[in-house]
Motif scaffolding. Structure first.
Motif, short mmCIF file in Angstrom:
data_model
loop_
_atom_site.label_atom_id
_atom_site.label_comp_id
_atom_site.label_asym_id
_atom_site.label_seq_id
_atom_site.Cartn_x
_atom_site.Cartn_y
_atom_site.Cartn_z
N ALA A 145 0.83 -1.21 0.00
CA ALA A 145 0.00 0.00 0.00
C ALA A 145 0.86 1.26 0.00
N VAL A 146 1.96 1.24 0.79
CA VAL A 146 2.85 2.41 0.83
C VAL A 146 3.53 2.61 -0.52
N LEU A 147 4.01 1.52 -1.12
CA LEU A 147 4.66 1.64 -2.43
C LEU A 147 3.69 2.14 -3.49
N LEU A 148 2.45 1.66 -3.43
CA LEU A 148 1.44 2.13 -4.39
C LEU A 148 1.19 3.62 -4.21
N LEU A 149 1.12 4.07 -2.96
CA LEU A 149 0.92 5.50 -2.70
C LEU A 149 2.10 6.32 -3.20
N VAL A 150 3.33 5.83 -2.94
CA VAL A 150 4.52 6.51 -3.43
C VAL A 150 4.49 6.61 -4.96
N GLY A 151 4.17 5.50 -5.61
CA GLY A 151 4.11 5.51 -7.07
C GLY A 151 3.07 6.48 -7.60
N LEU A 152 1.91 6.53 -6.98
CA LEU A 152 0.87 7.45 -7.44
C LEU A 152 1.30 8.90 -7.28
N VAL A 153 1.96 9.22 -6.15
CA VAL A 153 2.43 10.59 -5.94
C VAL A 153 3.46 10.98 -6.99
N VAL A 154 4.45 10.11 -7.20
CA VAL A 154 5.52 10.43 -8.15
C VAL A 154 4.98 10.58 -9.57
N ALA A 171 1.93 11.22 -10.50
CA ALA A 171 1.06 12.38 -10.60
C ALA A 171 1.89 13.65 -10.80
N VAL A 172 2.99 13.77 -10.04
CA VAL A 172 3.87 14.93 -10.19
C VAL A 172 4.47 14.97 -11.59
N LEU A 173 4.94 13.83 -12.08
CA LEU A 173 5.53 13.80 -13.42
C LEU A 173 4.50 14.12 -14.49
N ALA A 174 3.27 13.65 -14.30
CA ALA A 174 2.21 13.96 -15.27
C ALA A 174 1.93 15.46 -15.29
N LEU A 175 1.92 16.10 -14.12
CA LEU A 175 1.71 17.55 -14.07
C LEU A 175 2.84 18.29 -14.79
N VAL A 176 4.07 17.80 -14.62
CA VAL A 176 5.21 18.42 -15.29
C VAL A 176 5.05 18.32 -16.80
N VAL A 177 4.68 17.15 -17.29
CA VAL A 177 4.54 16.94 -18.74
C VAL A 177 3.43 17.81 -19.30
#
Length: 425
Positions: free
Chosen positions: A131-140, A142-148
């Motif tokens: 669950a923690v890894l999934l949350l970390v992946g979603l955060v990262v 999401a940030v990269l998608a906003l950058v793109v």
């Protein structure tokens, strides 16, 4: 398979995406995108090789153990030296990356604090839950998608003229060598550390290609967005490319999210990198190339954790993050050259993928490593040779001490011929 993908993606999306774009663009900016594809191919073949060897040799100490079993002690010492340098460089780059994004005015101090935090987590054996890894992946992501989206949604400012550079084949391969780091976290699922889940052959058949493909897609999208907004010249000079790309696109309000994403991306990658350092150092100690008293006991190795952390701290203090990343990439590629070479010798029944993938991986690893920036190449070559020589000397001293400790046979004195013979051995 979803668990393997989440674990793999959170271990690959780190320094390569957040930091590697700048040093790669400084070598040959116009080759950035196609070079990422070559780096992905080298990573895919190397992932196949490590997965096969991990299944065939489950008790081995990672890549060092595979190389020693298949090729012998001296190639293993060379491979281990390259691996230790590569991991130290990548770890220093990750810590420096988090500091450059979050606290650029105190980069060195913050990088050391990030390193200490990751070292404590690695030494105590903390494992991230799914669950923690999934949350970390979603955060990262999401940030990269906003950058793109932000970079492509706003017209870029006029880019300064790029200085003339040699962008031939060697420069193209040098960019691919640096960007290899963006994929090098695949060992988290192909050669798991102690306590990590071991995935079945059926899962890895799908998870490995999908992991590399997803990482390739993310890296290409982020690299294209940053290059679109900054241009090759500005991208090459940026200490934090994604932050500067957001600022150039009038997305300053997103910078705190980008800073948070960089820190969140760094820790899940940095912890297993330090764990890999400990595993290799432990394997060297268990085989006598390092003092045997350093060998892990019941999964704990505080001395090795201190040695690995101190080595990374030295790199953080004296080497800029971009240079550390290039050195880490070169050392890692030389290590995978040995790993692919040892994978070629596996028996047919131990293979999931054909031998030619190991051959391609060997060739690409050598070619990319030899094309790395000259500072990284010279540092890696000297460190690997000196490290192997020191490990060989340590192994010889250890063997001599073990022979001298053999007790004489019953009924014979310690100064008898048998005892002299043992000491001479």
């Amino acid at each position: 398979m979803p668990a393997a993908l989440v674990l793999g993606l959170t271990s690959t999306t780190g320094a390569g995406v957040f930091l590697g774009l700048a040093p790669a663009a400084s070598v040959a900016g116009r080759w950035l995108l196609p070079a990422v594809v070559v780096a992905a191919l080298a990573a895919l073949c190397s992932a196949f090789s490590t997965a096969d060897q991990s299944r065939a040799l489950p008790a081995a100490e990672g890549g060092y153990g595979y190389i020693r079993h298949q090729l012998g002690p001296w190639p293993a010492r060379l491979g281990a030296s390259a691996y230790l340098l590569g991991r130290a460089g990548v770890a220093a780059a990750l810590a420096g990356m988090a500091a450059a994004y979050a606290f650029p005015e105190n980069r060195t101090l913050v990088a050391l604090l990030v390193l200490v935090c990751a070292g404590v987590l690695a030494a105590t054996g903390v494992r991230w839950s799914g669950a923690v890894l999934l949350l970390v992946g979603l955060v990262v992501f999401a940030v990269l998608a906003l950058v793109v989206v932000t970079c492509f949604g706003v017209a870029p400012p006029p880019a300064p003229a790029a200085p003339p550079v040699d962008e031939g084949f060697t420069s193209f391969m040098a960019v691919a060598a640096i960007m290899f780091v963006a994929f090098s976290g695949f060992e988290r699922i192909t050669a798991p550390l102690r306590g990590d889940p071991v995935h079945s052959v059926r899962t890895l058949r799908v998870a490995i290609p999908l992991l590399i493909a997803l990482t390739l897609g993310v890296t290409l999208a982020v690299a294209a967005a940053a290059r679109h907004q900054l241009g090759s010249a500005r991208l090459a000079l940026s200490p934090a490319p994604l932050r500067d790309a957001l600022l150039a696109a009038d997305g300053g309000w997103l910078v705190p999210l980008d800073q948070f994403g960089a820190v969140v991306a760094a820790l899940p990658v940095l912890v297993p990198v330090l764990g890999g350092l400990r595993r290799t150092l432990g394997g060297l100690a268990s085989n006598g190339d390092l003092p045997v008293r350093l060998a892990p006991t019941a999964g704990r190795a505080p001395a090795l954790d201190l040695v690995g952390g101190a080595a990374v701290a030295v790199v953080v203090l004296f080497v800029p993050p971009a240079t550390a990343l290039a050195i880490g990439a070169c050392g890692t590629l030389f290590y995978y050259a040995f790993t692919n070479a040892s994978a070629r010798l596996l028996l047919h029944e131990d293979r999931t993928w054909p031998m030619r993938t190991a051959c391609v991986g060997l060739g690409l690893s050598v070619l990319l490593a030899m094309s790395a920036p000259i500072v990284a190449l010279l540092t890696t070559a000297v460190t690997t040779l000196v490290g192997a020589a020191l490990l060989g000397l340590g192994g010889w001293i250890g063997a001599r001490s073990r022979v001298k400790q053999v007790p004489p046979r019953e009924g014979r004195t310690s100064d008898s011929r048998d005892g002299d013979f043992l000491k001479q051995e």
